[in-house]
Structure formats: C-alpha cells, structure tokens
Write a protein that holds these residues in place. Structure first.
Motif, PDB file in Angstrom:
ATOM      1  N   LEU A 484      18.495   5.884  14.751  1.00 16.03           N
ATOM      2  CA  LEU A 484      19.708   4.973  14.887  1.00 16.03           C
ATOM      3  C   LEU A 484      19.779   3.979  13.845  1.00 16.03           C
ATOM      4  N   VAL A 487      21.819   5.453  11.097  1.00 13.91           N
ATOM      5  CA  VAL A 487      23.061   5.784  11.671  1.00 13.91           C
ATOM      6  C   VAL A 487      23.912   4.362  11.894  1.00 13.91           C
ATOM      7  N   LEU A 488      23.292   3.412  12.520  1.00 18.86           N
ATOM      8  CA  LEU A 488      23.948   2.139  12.854  1.00 18.86           C
ATOM      9  C   LEU A 488      23.803   1.128  11.421  1.00 18.86           C
ATOM     10  N   TYR A 504      22.022   1.949  22.391  1.00 16.16           N
ATOM     11  CA  TYR A 504      22.426   2.633  21.025  1.00 16.16           C
ATOM     12  C   TYR A 504      23.477   3.753  21.353  1.00 16.16           C
ATOM     13  N   LEU A 505      22.824   4.460  22.318  1.00 15.59           N
ATOM     14  CA  LEU A 505      23.431   6.001  22.526  1.00 15.59           C
ATOM     15  C   LEU A 505      24.843   5.669  23.077  1.00 15.59           C
ATOM     16  N   GLN A 507      26.798   2.950  22.723  1.00 20.40           N
ATOM     17  CA  GLN A 507      27.488   2.459  21.474  1.00 20.40           C
ATOM     18  C   GLN A 507      27.970   3.705  20.649  1.00 20.40           C
ATOM     19  N   LEU A 508      26.908   4.700  20.306  1.00 18.75           N
ATOM     20  CA  LEU A 508      27.473   5.751  19.441  1.00 18.75           C
ATOM     21  C   LEU A 508      28.486   6.609  20.297  1.00 18.75           C
ATOM     22  N   THR A 512      32.094   7.355  19.035  1.00 20.80           N
ATOM     23  CA  THR A 512      32.572   8.562  18.969  1.00 20.80           C
ATOM     24  C   THR A 512      34.033   8.893  19.752  1.00 20.80           C
TER      25      THR A 512
END
Length: 603
Positions: A484, A487-488, A504-505, A507-508, A512
């Motif tokens: 993360l 990625v972030l 976080y997920l 937000q991802l 997406t």
C-alpha cells in the motif's frame, strides 16, 4: 396541597405529609427515586435469574465446575446416605441374627430341660415302690425310694437333679426332695397344675409361678390298679437354667413377671419392680433399669437402648396364660463401632475423592479459561497490529532430535514452526511447505518424531497454532502495508492495522471506480467535479484545493477551492517552480515538518 381563601386569589402552600413525600427537613426518601431503585434491583435480579436458568448463557465454570460440582455433591451425598443406611442396616441385621440364634438356643435348652423333667417325673411315677408307698401313704418308704432315684436321674440326664415333689389325692403335699419335709413345700400357694393333672389324669409340662420365681414343671399322675393315688412333679427354676447354660459374652437375659404374682413370690426373688412388671432375674450384660424406664414411659417394649439391642419374648404358663417377658440383650458396641468406622472411612474417602476430582476439574477448566482469555487478548491485539502478545511456547529443536544439518530450513531457525501450520502436509502457508528435508522420509507430519513429541496436549497444540497464525498474520499485514505504501506512495513507517488496510482498500476501490468514471468525460471541468466529489465523499476531506499547473506559462491556477487561499500564495501561483511538489515530482507531507512547504502548510 393548595388552599384558597374566599375572595382572595393568593395561594398558601401547605406541606404534604403523605408517607414517602416529607418536606426537605425530613429524612424520608422521596418515593419516586426509591421505587426506581427498587425496580432497578428487581430488574437486575430478573436478569441474573434468566442467566442462571438459561444454560446457553452459562460460563465455563458454571457449565463444568459449578454444575458438575453440584451433581457430584448430590451423587456423593445420595451414595453416602444409601451406603450408610445399608451398612447400618447390615450391622443391625447381624445383631438381630445373633439375637435370633440366641433365642433358638434358649428354646432348645428349654425343650431339653422340659423333656428331662418329664422323664424324671415319669420314671418316678412308674416305679412300683413309689406307687406302693404313695398308695399306702407311707412317707418313710417314699423317702427310701426317692433319694437314690434322684441321684440316678441326675447321672442319666446330665443335668442337676430336678426338684421332685409328691402329692396325694386332692393336691396334698407328701414329700419334696430338696428339704424332705413330711408335708412338702409349705410356702407354695398355687396348685393349679397339680389339680389339672388330677382332673385330666394326664401328664402336663409348662411354666408356673412358684415362690422361687417362674418355674418349668412337668407333672405325671401316679396310678395303682388304674386308680389315681397321687401326682409326681419335677421342677426347675428358669434362673437355675440360665445359670447352668452360661450366657455367652456380649449377651444378657432379663426375666420379667406380671405384677399380679407379687404375693406369690418371695421378696428375695424380686430384684426390682418396673410398673406392671417385676424383675426376677438378670444374667449377663443387661440394662434393665433403662428398659424399665422406657417401658413405663411409652408402654411399649424398646428394641434398642443405646448400644444394647433388645428382643422381648413373651412366655405363658402351662394353661396358655401370659405370665411375663423374657428380655434378650446383645451388646452391639463392637459391631456398631466397626460399622461406624467403615461408614466414616467411606465418608472421608468419598469427600476426599470428590474434592480431588473437583479440584482436578477446576484446575483444568481454569487452564482452558486462561487459554481463551489469552487468545482473546492475542486476537484483539492483532487487530491493532500488536503482535507482541503470544502464547508461551516450548521450543523443541530439530537438531536435538533428528540431528538435522539443514541450517537454512526455517524450522531449524525457528523451532516453534515444527509442523504447525507452516511445514508438511498440515501447513497452511505454501511458502514453508516441504521445507523440512525429513518430510520425504516421514511422508507426513504425524510420522515425524518431533511432531509426535509435541502432540497430546490439545491446548499446547492450539497455542502453537495461534502463534503461527499470528506470525502469518503479522507477515501478511507487513506485506500489505509495504504494497500500500508503494501504491499510495506514502511512508507511514509502521505496520497497518485491519482498519488501516480496510480504509486503504476502500480508497483504492474508490480510485479504481473513479478511474472508470473518468473514461468518456467531455472536458476538464467534468474531471474537476468528479475529483471534488471523490475527495469529499470517498476520502472525507473538508479542506482541500486542487491546483492546475500550466507548464507553458509556469503558472498554477486553483480549479477546486475548499480552503481559502490568501495573498501569501500569489508568488507560487505566478511561478510554479517555487512549489516543492513540482520540483521533486512526488508527494510532500508537511505534517511532521511544518517548514517543508511554506506555501501550503495547512495544519
């Protein structure tokens, strides 16, 4: 209470003295708070009772310790009561059996003595010289015929010579063998048995009461030429019979006569008086005093007094008339003491065994509760990425048992991983599966000697399982955190927790979805509106700005303004090279260093 005076609208307040509502100066508590507290107590009690009667809400201690302890106590008490009753009843039956045996012995002795008396009287009545002497009323000839025969009877029967008395017609005493008085026994007042023998002209046997006490007698008519010339009586006192039979140890005999025979008996024959009965004999171990007290008090013959067990046998005279009681005693101290000792031993063994069983159950349940309590702490701590909470583990090195040379093996490096979820066919993590060089030899973990040594204690196995799961979970969260961060493009510097990973997920996922939503937009303003919505609703931002960089003019222009920018930002708008983010082309976070960005430090 409010009172109104006629013609006046003013109000006068009068204190209300209703119980439970006194004035502020009183000490009685107001009714409403007191009732509320009572309702609260009743509600708490109801909840507690509901919890008690509902087994689904019981704790481990309630299920196994308290319930089992109660059932164990109930079973032990029931068993002890039954066994105590059985042992006590068995001891009492043993004593009663001995009393029965003693009573049968007395019956046999009585019948034997009765037969001996009848033989003695019949032998005398059948002798010619006795018949002639009685027919002629020749007392001298009767004496000469009686004395040697009395000795012969003693030798033949094996008993002391019975008392013989000779009567003429109409119960006239002629002679007796114990005093040889010409007129016989002058003390005697009862001749019922002699009279019935004369009337019926037949032999009689049975009890009769004489001055010496209850006597077993046998009477035989004397006939000369089929004419009655007299009667021969052979007697033996019951007291003499008891003395001769030697009462065994622990046994006793008491002889009671009806009080109506008081005038017949000699005073030295009576040893004690007890209400309607006279004590005329005591032999062996007896307690006639307390027996008489209970008999006078209740009117019933007791069957036990203290350690004495009692059997009362009524006896009647030759005519079937009740004349007294024969009281048998047995001292059951030894038998009852032995029975009580066995009962006490059984009680202590049952209590000790139950306590040991309950203690073992309590300790095992406590061990299980401690395991669950620790596991709860471990799981709760893992939610916040705190994996310091672990179960104690007994390290068992492969090198000590298998002499494993594979020092690169993760199990070799960490002995707690022996076949617990990380190696062999029971592994969860494929990464460490088949990492042990001995698995090809043992095929499965259950064949490995190290694994076998760590089996048997399910709680210990679960400790290793939970520790392994926490280790895997820790590794997983570390890897997720690193991914993360990449990625972030953040550098949190710590292992994220479940809430962090979830956020976080989300937000991802939102990014997406936002990436898909951007496809097919018409112009930049639509992109800006999409970004504003995402920042506000997906990321929860309330103060944010979006600046658009114009590379050709080297200027920045606010396109989304949710935070008022003042004149201090004018320089960076005119020359975007002054923005640190533009220069380094990466995220700049001034949360830990406020002077990192002098233009957009919005703490």
């Amino acid at each position: 209470m409010t009172m109104l005076d006629s013609g006046d609208t003013s109000k006068t307040e009068v204190p209300d003295n209703t119980p439970g509502n006194e004035s502020s100066s009183g000490k009685t508590e107001p009714r409403a708070p007191r009732k509320a507290r009572q309702d609260k107590h009743v509600s708490a009690l109801g909840l507690r009772l509901a919890r008690i009667v509902n087994p689904n809400k019981w704790s481990l201690r309630a299920r196994f310790v308290y319930t089992t302890g109660f059932l164990l106590l109930l079973g032990v008490v029931t068993t002890l009561v039954l066994v105590t009753y059985t042992l006590t009843q068995s001891a009492e039956d043993s004593v009663n059996g001995r009393l029965d045996s003693f009573a049968h012995q007395l019956d046999r002795n009585t019948l034997s003595l009765q037969a001996s008396l009848l033989d003695a009287a019949a032998n005398m009545a059948a002798m010619d010289n006795v018949i002639n002497a009685m027919g002629q009323k020749d007392l001298t000839a009767l004496q000469q015929a009686t004395l040697p025969i009395s000795d012969r009877v003693r030798l033949i029967t094996g008993h002391p010579a019975p008392h013989l008395q000779f009567f003429g017609i109409n119960t006239v005493p002629l002679l007796n063998t114990w005093s040889l008085q010409a007129l016989g026994d002058e003390r005697r007042q009862s001749f019922d048995m002699i009279q019935e023998t004369e009337q019926e002209v037949k032999s009689l046997t049975g009890y009769q009461v004489l001055p010496d006490g209850p006597t077993l007698s046998a009477t035989v008519p004397v006939l000369q030429d089929n004419l009655l010339v007299g009667t021969v009586e052979a007697t033996a006192t019951i007291a003499d019979m008891f003395r001769q039979m030697s009462v065994p140890a622990h046994y006793g005999l008491g002889l009671l006569l009806d009080v109506t025979y008081l005038n017949i008996l000699d005073q030295n024959t009576i040893s004690d008086g007890s209400g309607d009965y006279l004590v005329v004999g005591q032999f062996g171990l007896t307690d006639m005093d307390r027996y008489g007290e209970q008999l006078d008090k209740t009117g019933l013959a007791p069957d036990r007094i203290g350690h004495f067990f009692i059997r009362t046998i009524p006896f009647s005279n030759f005519d079937g008339e009740h004349i007294g009681e024969l009281v048998l005693f047995y001292d059951g101290t030894e038998i009852m003491t032995a029975s009580n000792w066995n009962v006490n031993l059984l009680i202590w063994m049952a209590i000790g065994g139950s306590l040991l069983l309950w203690t073992a159950l309590y300790l095992n349940v406590k061990r299980i509760r401690d395991f669950f309590s620790r596991m709860k702490k471990v799981i709760i701590a893992s939610h916040a990425s705190d994996f310091a909470e672990r179960f104690e583990s007994d390290s068992m090195h492969c090198l000590d048992i298998l002499h494993c040379p594979n020092k690169e093996c993760p199990v070799y490096q960490d002995p707690t991983r022996v076949c617990y979820l990380e190696t062999g066919d029971e592994a969860i993590s494929p990464k460490w599966r088949n990492s042990c060089i001995f698995l090809n030899k043992y095929k499965t973990c259950s064949g490995c000697p190290v694994y076998k040594l760590r089996q048997g204690d399910e709680l210990m196995e679960m400790r290793h399982v939970v520790n392994t799961m926490m280790r895997l979970w820790s590794t997983f969260l570390s890897q997720v955190g690193n991914l993360l961060e990449e990625v972030l493009r953040t550098s949190g510097g710590r292992r994220p927790g479940l809430d962090d990973v979830s956020r976080y997920l989300e937000q991802l996922a939102g990014l997406t979805v936002f990436g898909h939503d951007l496809q097919g937009v018409y112009d930049k303003s639509e992109v800006h509106r999409q970004l504003e919505y995402v920042f506000e609703h997906q990321f929860g931002l309330t103060r944010f700005n979006l600046l658009e960089v114009n590379a050709s003019d080297n200027r920045m222009t606010p396109v989304i303004n949710r935070y008022e920018l003042d004149d201090s930002h004018r320089d960076v708008f005119i020359n975007c090279e002054m923005c640190r983010t533009k220069r380094v082309a990466e995220d700049v976070i001034s949360a830990t260093n406020p002077v990192l960005c002098p233009y957009f430090d919005i703490n």
